[in-house]
Design an enzyme around this catalytic site. Sequence first.
Site, PDB file in Angstrom:
ATOM      1  N   GLU A  69      -0.153  -9.396  -0.540  1.00 26.54           N
ATOM      2  CA  GLU A  69      -1.582  -9.709  -0.389  1.00 26.54           C
ATOM      3  C   GLU A  69      -2.261  -9.772  -1.765  1.00 26.54           C
ATOM      4  O   GLU A  69      -3.116 -10.618  -2.018  1.00 26.54           O
ATOM      5  CB  GLU A  69      -2.253  -8.658   0.501  1.00 26.54           C
ATOM      6  CG  GLU A  69      -1.751  -8.757   1.943  1.00 26.54           C
ATOM      7  CD  GLU A  69      -2.257  -7.630   2.822  1.00 26.54           C
ATOM      8  OE1 GLU A  69      -1.887  -6.468   2.558  1.00 26.54           O
ATOM      9  OE2 GLU A  69      -3.027  -7.908   3.750  1.00 26.54           O
TER      10      GLU A  69
ATOM     11  N   GLY B 271       0.858  -5.088   1.091  1.00 26.55           N
ATOM     12  CA  GLY B 271      -0.266  -5.172   0.149  1.00 26.55           C
ATOM     13  C   GLY B 271       0.143  -5.815  -1.171  1.00 26.55           C
ATOM     14  O   GLY B 271      -0.684  -6.413  -1.862  1.00 26.55           O
TER      15      GLY B 271
ATOM     16  N   GLU C 191       4.014  -5.130   7.557  1.00 24.29           N
ATOM     17  CA  GLU C 191       3.127  -4.109   8.138  1.00 24.29           C
ATOM     18  C   GLU C 191       3.386  -3.867   9.618  1.00 24.29           C
ATOM     19  O   GLU C 191       3.260  -2.747  10.102  1.00 24.29           O
ATOM     20  CB  GLU C 191       1.656  -4.515   7.939  1.00 24.29           C
ATOM     21  CG  GLU C 191       1.128  -4.293   6.534  1.00 24.29           C
ATOM     22  CD  GLU C 191       1.448  -5.414   5.571  1.00 24.29           C
ATOM     23  OE1 GLU C 191       2.312  -6.270   5.865  1.00 24.29           O
ATOM     24  OE2 GLU C 191       0.817  -5.456   4.495  1.00 24.29           O
TER      25      GLU C 191
ATOM     26  N   ALA D 285       0.857  -1.189   0.000  1.00 27.00           N
ATOM     27  CA  ALA D 285       0.000   0.000   0.000  1.00 27.00           C
ATOM     28  C   ALA D 285       0.893   1.239   0.000  1.00 27.00           C
ATOM     29  O   ALA D 285       2.035   1.183   0.458  1.00 27.00           O
ATOM     30  CB  ALA D 285      -0.878  -0.012   1.249  1.00 27.00           C
TER      31      ALA D 285
END
Length: 719
Positions: free
Chosen positions: A103, A100, A123, A61
């Site tokens: 993910e 992310g 994270e 992200a």
Amino acid sequence: MARYTRIAGSIALITLKNPPVNALSAAVRQGITDSVGRALSDPEVEAVVLCGEDGKFCGGADIKEFARPMTGPGLVPMIDAIEAGEKPVVAAIEGVALGGGLELALACHYRIAHYKARLGLPEVTLGLIPAAGGTQRLPRLIGVPAALDLITTGRHVSAHEALKLGIVDRVTDRNTLELAVEFAKSVSGQPLAPRRLSTRQPSCPTDLDSFLEGAMLRVRQRARGAIAPVACVQAVRAAATLPFSQGMEQEKELMASLFTSAQARAMQYCFFSQRTVGRWSMPSGARWDNSKAQPIHKAAVIGLGTMGRGIAVSLVQAGIPVVAVEMETKQLEVAKHAVTSILEREAQKRGKEPKLGLIHFSIDLQDLREVDLVIEAVFEDMALKKQVFRELSSVCRPNAFLCTNTSSLDVNQLAAATRMPELVVGMHFFAPAHVMKLLEVVYGPRSSPVAVATAMQLGKRLGKVSVAVGNCHGFVGNRMLMPYMEQSVFLLEEGATPEQVDQALEEFGFPMGVFRVSDLSGLDVGWKVRKGLGLTGPGVAPGESARIRQGRRYCPLPDLLCKQGRLGQKTGKGWYLYDKPGGRVAKSDPWLHNFLEEYRSQHGLQAHPVSQQEVLERCLYSLINEGFRILEDGIAAGPEDIDTIYVFGYGWPPHRGGPMFHAGAVGLPTVLEKLEHYSQAHPDIPQLQPSSLLRRLVTAGSPPIHKWREVVKTVHSQL
Ligand SMILES: CC(C)(COP(=O)(O)OP(=O)(O)OC[C@H]1O[C@@H](n2cnc3c(N)ncnc32)[C@H](O)[C@@H]1OP(=O)(O)O)[C@@H](O)C(=O)NCCC(=O)NCCSC(=O)C[C@@H](O)CCCCCCCCCCCCC(=O)O
């Protein structure tokens, strides 16, 4: 953004485009959402390949967006749509798939990685959890224990380890994209249901509850007071015990509690600070982008005590040939044995061969004629170091960089002992040097920008977080440590015990309190420094009071312990008691408590109860106050430099951002007010008098930390 192309007839290729790491910004999420929709609805497309531009799949992200209101499509619905789609999606992973990014790859039906790729869910290091399904899909792919390890540590794994764990389906040394396209074609038409991780059951240890309890205990011990690791365990527990959709709900709730937390802000500040310090600058105007580093093909280390050995290991591990020098054969043999065993042990841990051929042990300084850079790591003694520098200056090539691994001595004096003072810099490593990430690169007034650039570049090659700092006693880290340690012993005089002080600091988040650290590193280290400064020993003027030095309050307690042979763990007693010399388990020592009482009565000191708040305020605010003085003096370029040094070198808890960030978080007016209060109560402790920069910042309305440099600049321009 994402680029959509059709290749090999029936394959849709979606390329993430957001340099430098293809972070999942709003525009990228929009691009992926649109492209996936297009691929799924195009009847001529049989399969999809997802990749990142410029050899980097995706760094996760976009962290910069976290401070702004969210716009664009959500990451979770975007990822869910990929997994639920009726066409196979293959992730072609080059470079990194982190956070992310991983993910996203986990939602793809297949994952192919280049052998140099690194994968992970870091994270937790940003004060968050992997909340785009990472905590729910990874345990379903590789089982609860392995997933928990990756999620709670945030560690990156190599493509080969990822293959062993079952995170990726293939690892290749070929063109990853070509292989992914071939692979996509080969799986087109095969059933997708088994490839959807959300539909799988995670494999759990039989004793799940006790396993998770143990994990919780470990994360709490590893990072005291940090909330993200605890949330990671809770999220994985949800994956292990709940259906996927409920687990996702839990993941979302946990993320919501972390997302706007002070800890997440602090850790993300640490992330960006670490990058800011790489863009170093010197008061002369020399900077990272106008100073060119010289290549280092061969280096040398002189002095193979604990520090020298660790430095030599670091150089070898970075693939740099090293000449390792001791003065006498016997010491050289001992060091050779020690260095070789560290190299073998470290190589075994990494599953690699030790690079023993890169190191040459010698007692002959003539062997240094060919090296590009020398790191001197002899005993911390100015006269000895000067002698070594004089010899180096005559033996080494005239353009060889001469670096000193000193923790506090004047780099300028050493430079003055050489023919080329501009090639001299400090490289302050932290013990053990092959493990600790921090390196202070110390420039003196005569150090050239090239020398600083070269040392900074070398630090990077060694995998260190290098911070360029100016030359003063103790540089940044140790200079700030002095008032902190002084406060801690003053508190003992006033009624506290080592246990109380340590407990307060450990509850704040330090892995060890100041007295435990002192016992671990040896009380004689500070004793020697104080002797050098004339605070104790023969340098003290006759008749000077035991508790006053150079006109200020002084506490002789550490010197008294040293005189009694209580040097810490190595002698089996120091501030605490150990079961034997070298013992590790600290026990409260009644002798020490009696000794403190006798000391107080001998000096007419009245003990009073010392609160945890007072311990923290006096120890931490005096350290922070020195940080402001360091900024004022131009020794550190900005608060990020100080905070990075403290987080990477001094055990400052990352979830508290660093001392200067902490001051901002507490509120500068509060820090100022407390310092004023304590300095009025203790007028004989000048370190408690608030620095003028702190006062200025408060007068300027306590700007946020990223604006402090502007205030510092105005201070400097007025000098
Ligand atoms: C990728 C790296 C390993 C590369 O290293 P390298 O050494 O090559 O380069 P640099 O580190 O110097 O980086 C270069 C440059 O790039 C910047 N950068 C790197 N990564 C990012 C990133 N992810 N985002 C933005 N910028 C990045 C870096 O800063 C450098 O630029 P600079 O100008 O500073 O020099 C290495 O960079 C690295 O390790 N990167 C970080 C990897 C990482 O940690 N990734 C995880 C990111 S977090 C994440 O992915 C979260 C997701 O799991 C889930 C997100 C779900 C969001 C849902 C939100 C729900 C919120 C609900 C709350 C509601 C609250 C309420 O309002 O009530």
